[in-house]
Design a protein around this motif. Structure first.
Motif, short mmCIF file in Angstrom:
data_model
loop_
_atom_site.label_atom_id
_atom_site.label_comp_id
_atom_site.label_asym_id
_atom_site.label_seq_id
_atom_site.Cartn_x
_atom_site.Cartn_y
_atom_site.Cartn_z
N ARG A 161 54.15 -16.73 -5.98
CA ARG A 161 53.55 -15.86 -7.00
C ARG A 161 52.01 -15.89 -6.87
N SER A 162 51.44 -17.05 -6.58
CA SER A 162 49.99 -17.12 -6.42
C SER A 162 49.54 -16.25 -5.24
N ARG A 163 50.30 -16.31 -4.18
CA ARG A 163 49.95 -15.46 -3.04
C ARG A 163 50.01 -13.98 -3.43
N GLU A 164 51.02 -13.61 -4.16
CA GLU A 164 51.13 -12.21 -4.59
C GLU A 164 49.91 -11.79 -5.40
N TYR A 176 34.23 -13.66 1.36
CA TYR A 176 33.75 -13.41 -0.01
C TYR A 176 33.86 -14.65 -0.88
N PRO A 177 32.75 -15.12 -1.44
CA PRO A 177 32.83 -16.29 -2.31
C PRO A 177 33.70 -16.04 -3.54
N GLY A 178 33.73 -14.79 -4.01
CA GLY A 178 34.58 -14.50 -5.16
C GLY A 178 36.05 -14.78 -4.85
N ILE A 179 36.46 -14.47 -3.63
CA ILE A 179 37.85 -14.75 -3.25
C ILE A 179 38.08 -16.26 -3.14
N ALA A 180 37.13 -16.97 -2.56
CA ALA A 180 37.28 -18.42 -2.45
C ALA A 180 37.44 -19.04 -3.83
N ALA A 181 36.63 -18.59 -4.78
CA ALA A 181 36.72 -19.15 -6.14
C ALA A 181 38.06 -18.81 -6.78
N VAL A 182 38.54 -17.62 -6.54
CA VAL A 182 39.79 -17.21 -7.18
C VAL A 182 41.00 -17.91 -6.54
N ILE A 183 40.95 -18.18 -5.25
CA ILE A 183 42.03 -18.97 -4.64
C ILE A 183 42.12 -20.32 -5.36
N ASN A 184 40.99 -21.00 -5.46
CA ASN A 184 41.02 -22.29 -6.16
C ASN A 184 41.49 -22.12 -7.60
N HIS A 185 41.03 -21.06 -8.24
CA HIS A 185 41.41 -20.89 -9.64
C HIS A 185 42.90 -20.69 -9.81
N ARG A 186 43.47 -19.84 -8.99
CA ARG A 186 44.90 -19.52 -9.21
C ARG A 186 45.75 -20.78 -9.00
N LEU A 187 45.35 -21.63 -8.08
CA LEU A 187 46.09 -22.88 -7.89
C LEU A 187 45.79 -23.86 -9.04
N ALA A 188 44.51 -23.98 -9.39
CA ALA A 188 44.14 -24.91 -10.45
C ALA A 188 44.78 -24.53 -11.78
N HIS A 189 44.86 -23.23 -12.03
CA HIS A 189 45.42 -22.77 -13.30
C HIS A 189 46.89 -23.19 -13.44
N GLU A 190 47.64 -23.13 -12.34
CA GLU A 190 49.04 -23.57 -12.41
C GLU A 190 49.12 -25.06 -12.74
N LEU A 191 48.23 -25.83 -12.14
CA LEU A 191 48.24 -27.28 -12.41
C LEU A 191 47.80 -27.56 -13.85
N TYR A 192 46.87 -26.75 -14.33
CA TYR A 192 46.43 -26.88 -15.72
C TYR A 192 47.61 -26.63 -16.67
N LYS A 193 48.37 -25.59 -16.35
CA LYS A 193 49.51 -25.28 -17.22
C LYS A 193 50.59 -26.36 -17.15
#
Lengths: 314, 314, 314, 314, 314, 314
Positions: free
Chosen positions: B129-132, B158-175
């Motif tokens: 789902r994160s990849r999607e 793009y740094p914005g993409i790098a940040a969002v990759i980390n975010h989408r993974l971190a957000h799952e761990l946060y949840k």
């Protein structure tokens, strides 16, 4: 990769090397250097030294591996010893460089060594005080951020803390007469955190920068106790006075004084040798170039936006 | 280097070591810790794990070397397996640390292990789902930036993409109940990109941050679909409510809700639990602390500059 | 670590691998790729190449170790030769990638090689000119910052210089038809300094960015001689025109022209294909979307704050 | 590298993976293992541990960097602490492995930990004695080799010393019940020096091996004081007795006893549980399978060569 | 380090560089090479490849980290895939080098690639058979050495096993027409173990070398089943026949044939194309240059030493 | 790892540290050292230096990467320059160490530096001659081994060549008065190849050692032209004369002279200051302690084995 004929592999490097040599010679001449310049301190080594000293200050949290009570003082003592000696070499470089800047091309080696030794010894003695200050900074961050769950989290996660660790160490070196090394240590933190604190800035205890990207704090800034800043705050100079020849006058007091218990929100810009009185709150994005009395609450005067509604309207 | 007399080599390390010990003991006592604290997750290892998982998501572009169709699933499977196990160890650390924070000094090892295993298993299942989601972010960046030539360029540059990759993974761990690890992963991206997204923020698909330096997105922010941000945008809290003892109340909803199809230009600051209605455009550098209806077009009210012409004038 | 029963170790990796494969295939198909895509240039290698070329330009200050007059040209020649060859390989990758983007799935290898060789040869010839320009930038920084003590300090400490070194090299590669490699080099500097200069921007001599975090300079920006910027300055596009199908038109001139001897203070935002006339000064945080005549002095019109004094008053 | 058709890139890995799995399963079954085997100690880590302990024993000569009197005990203490903890983990591995060999598939973790702790503590206490013995070995080498110029040269150059450092440490671990770790440490020295000393061998003080390549010393060998060996000496077993089922009987005394003050020259082979009496000299290349009385001088009986002169003759 | 006058830093490197160039040119000319020679396979890369393939064969014991049943085939498949591709590149180098040796200076790249691909594919298919053979070797070592406690210990400790792993892989590559790569792999083991097995040697199952230092096994040696060797055994050539011009004839059968179930003790030297009959035992240090019938027991004829007793006598 | 009670984690390190300190002090006192000893040359650095110089001698074969004709002299010059400077530092260490050995505790730094500079300059001038000699050694190996397919293979594969490269460089340093560095370089080769050549040995051109493991060549050995040795050959001293106090006399001629065109087969032992006359052949495993005239053919006198046939007999 291929065994190609010469016409496809000859990049014509020789003239580039020659041109670059000519440019180097011209540049050295323009600075009246006739011999090879002394080495500068190494940023890579300074980064290692500062990382090492940070583990000395917080061995359980920033030190590598599994320290137990039996081994911890050996670790601290060895890491301190090793990094102070590495720092001593870098200090020798700055002292030699400074001597050359001052026109002393062949400084006495023994004198340089003795001076570097004396500096590093004085610096070592400041480390416990730096840890004390940093402990207050950690508490300020923990208490000031609703997202913080523990002091430990603050220590290992917060970029504001990382920048302040480097600053507190760099500031001591700045005061000991090493502006170049101090600046390099500050720039290491700047690169990692986006927080640019000049090592000359004097900062009191319980200091906290949240988020931090884009913060700039100038060389002669003075910050009191319990001050809190948010991202993109600038504490800068208003203008740079020049002498009669148009050359910038260097080193004079030109940045703000922030008194105790001030909070400055994101994007605020405070310029010049003005004073923000104790207990004041400076709102986001404001632009201040004159002093503010105690307990002021400065924010943007009026609603800054109009609403141009397109579509169905409100 | 030299064989010098003791007076020039003795840095007086022992008292520094002793003072630092005293400060450590005092600090542990003040936090009522009598034993050595549990280890925290390692930022270095988490960085490797996240980099590894990023290659799992995009093996052709972020993976090392020459993958071909025959080998790619072995690569993905092995990298996934190895990094999930490394992550599992870090999760155990956070769970032990949390137990200690909660006063449980000797948590049951088997329970910790089982809990970490369960979390990592759930996390693994979220990766497709994160990849999607990230695929939609890539398209948003490509379509939204006239300087972008290809999806591939966006992914690797793009740094914005790098940040969002980390975010989408971190957000799952946060949840999944790992706020510390999630925060460390977010700070890794913050350090590299200047983009500070709290892992608690909920962000919909087709999200794009351009340039990005100085962006701050708070913990309880909610962002809809097809939202675009530029550099230095803050989605922050307005104030932090405290309880009757003056202690900050942690965790309550205090950041904005950004609905679908909103664009926010550089330097805009949006504070508090307000809503920016769907389809709105927020101009650069504006400061918003109240909700904005759908399809609004907010920009600075008036020309913000006067021209003081010196010299010949216009 | 433990010898546990299967139920505690089985992470169910196989379905994740399968789902990710399905997503990859779908993604390739959507881009009409039927075969494995060509490799992209490697950011890691480009970083090494640029670092190597920086030591070629400034061997005494940025080169490793103890260079003396006898060895320095060997060092320069070897480092240049080695890094040009590494760059050549990366250029081949971009050319192959571009061919595929253009629908040429099986480009002629010899042609790609010859083209890459020709580009790298032309690029090598530009290096002395880049050093000359960078020398002017160093002087601009030294003369423009009262905190700077020496040219050497500026070279090794200032993030603005680091960003401009990368830019001057990236810009040459951009002009030689390598937008992707150029962009990757720019993003390397962006990550380290927070300064985001698109490699397409044309920048004259004696250019200085102080502090720098948050600076954004767009693709079609043109900057004259002796221009000075502070942190968080944006030279951006105002809007992105789209064609009749709503697709962004790429590549047209959409960023400002900054003429000679302009100073732009922190946080200023200048948008669109407008001209800031020579000799102008743009104050901090201003927002400009129309051209400014020569020798203007633009600053915020009125005091932007009111003082809400609480406590005893002034 | 190339975008080739599948027929040129498909290596048919899947069946190889499957066949190897079948072989692994068969192999585990033949050893009646149903679950994954416990991890073995790591040779790489043991090498680091032994190198670390060698610097503990000789910090001035084998330790890295510039130790001074102030820092040396911190270095020794920290290096000792860190490496003992690393060793403790490896000991846990051997204990778990041994438990599994003994049929105890799920050994009690706390018991394993306590046992490893106890062993490492005992081992630590033997280190000063090992240094004392090694000091005698250094003197023996210095006094016994006309090419040696100093004790320091012997310590850093001589492979015989390197092998004996490993042996003296490995032998203590062997006596503490860790034959596998001990053997791995011995093999590390074997690989570097060509000297193969089984860790079970008991070797007295003042022991010197010159040149050393090809020396083999068996498990139950006993060597007295002041013994000197040259390259390619074998102290081996004569034959291996088997039980009634033809299975080798392991562990019985089967290697020579070398009494005090014996010298054994290059290539001599001494086999079986025999005794070489004190003060004897064993000549090069001799083959001995029965005991030799004290003060014997054993050499080859007769001139072993004839001269077949071709050419002009003598 | 010092800023010394030129006379103390000028090492006169230029003439050395020039002389070395002259020597290189002369050397290339003497070998009739007019262009730069093709690259040779890299020993460093081959070492990594062989280490990687060893972990493919024994992932639980030689592989890094904690493999579990779920991840092991991904690990094996990925490691196999990655190392086969690295090997393929090395094979291309040998094929290009061989082409040049054969006078084909510009071999067809596609042909080289196809040939390398075909070889590596054939080689991959031999790996399961190599593991089967190595399993028999492990059993032979375990059963043949009273000091061995487990198969696992043998696998990770015994230099004889390390040498045979390299040999069994190198021998397959030798048979596939890659004598240079095969030799390099053999020399890697030689350096680590002191065991020198030419990759051309054909060795049957259940082969065991104990201790091993100094063993030499020549190119055309043939070894049957269940053969055991000890340290310093030579299976060599007796003399090298030359053609009428005095040039050595290369490649003819010139080393011994060792039949099944032979044991050869330490230091034995067996030379020439002779046969040691099945079931024979060859004693230590013997010198054999003619064939030995089955079931022979060869040892030194007579006691080789006399005792010259000094002191009190027997 | 565990949060265990103190009794399980206290390893009692402090007394071990104290005991080791007492042993160090005693050892320094016994050698009448009152201050910290000077640093010794570093084996690790010397290994890098020698590897670097080997690439200087054979850049196409031993140098890293893709050298082409344009870049090769830059590579050679830079590698030479960098490694000579690193060597110079190591030479300073040996000179300081030697001064201390000679009782000169505070040698003049400038004198040490000048001496080291002079030595390294002389050493640099010998490199072309070393390459010439090594070229003859390569030809000797190629011509003398029927298994060798090319000069290149010999250079990159043969341990005998690796040992001789180190020897030819170490021998020059030995002659320039640096026995310790020379010995360390020799031991680096010894560890990798099992070939132990003392750097004092004087060896003529066209020298070849095949297989090599176990070869020992003593300090005062003299070897003529076109000599060939096989594995395990010893050219050693017969006995070590002592003075009237029983102390070994160091440095006198005590090893063999091997004249031109001698071949010595595996395992031969030649002891004492004897001469093996030109053109002689020494058979395997022979033991020689007296001079041999020219053109002799020495081999073992009689068949050394009897056959004890069990089973069917011959």
């Amino acid at each position: 990769m291929a065994i190609a004929s010469d016409q496809h592999t000859h990049l014509d490097i020789a003239p580039v090397v020659a041109e670059l040599r000519a440019l180097r010679v011209r540049s050295l001449e323009s600075r009246k250097r006739e011999i090879h310049p002394p080495k500068l301190p190494s940023r890579t080594i300074l980064k290692d030294v500062i990382d090492g000293l940070a583990t000395v200050l917080y061995p359980n949290r920033l030190g590598a591996g599994d320290l137990n009570d039996e081994g911890i003082d050996y670790f601290v003592g060895h890491t301190l010893d090793a990094n102070l000696h590495r720092l001593q070499e870098q200090i020798q470089r700055e002292l030699r460089f400074k001597a050359e800047q001052d026109g002393n091309l062949f400084p006495d080696s023994q004198e340089i060594d003795a001076q570097a030794f004396s500096i590093v010894r004085q610096f070592a003695a400041t480390l416990p005080r730096s840890r004390e200050l940093l402990d207050t900074d950690l508490h300020a961050a923990f208490e000031g951020d609703p997202a913080a769950h523990s002091i430990d989290e603050v220590l290992v996660c917060y970029p504001g803390i990382a920048a302040v660790i480097n600053h507190r160490l760099a500031h001591e070196l700045y005061k000991l007469g090493l502006p170049l090394i101090a600046r390099m240590i500050a720039e290491i933190a700047h690169s990692l955190t986006g927080i640019d604190i000049h090592p000359g800035a004097a900062i009191g205890p319980h200091f906290f920068i949240d988020h931090g990207t884009g913060v700039v704090i100038g060389e002669t800034t003075i910050i009191g106790k319990r001050v809190r800043l948010y991202q993109a705050v600038t504490l800068g100079a208003k203008r740079f006075p020049a002498d009669e020849n148009g050359v910038l006058i260097k080193g004079n007091a030109r940045h703000p004084i922030i008194e105790d218990d001030v909070v400055i929100y994101a994007g605020a810009t405070i310029l010049g040798r003005i004073t923000i009185g104790r207990g004041s709150t400076i709102g986001g994005n404001v632009w201040i170039t004159r002093s503010i009395p105690e307990n002021s609450n400065v924010s943007q005067a009026a609603p800054r936006q109009e609403l141009f509604i397109h579509g169905a309207g409100i």
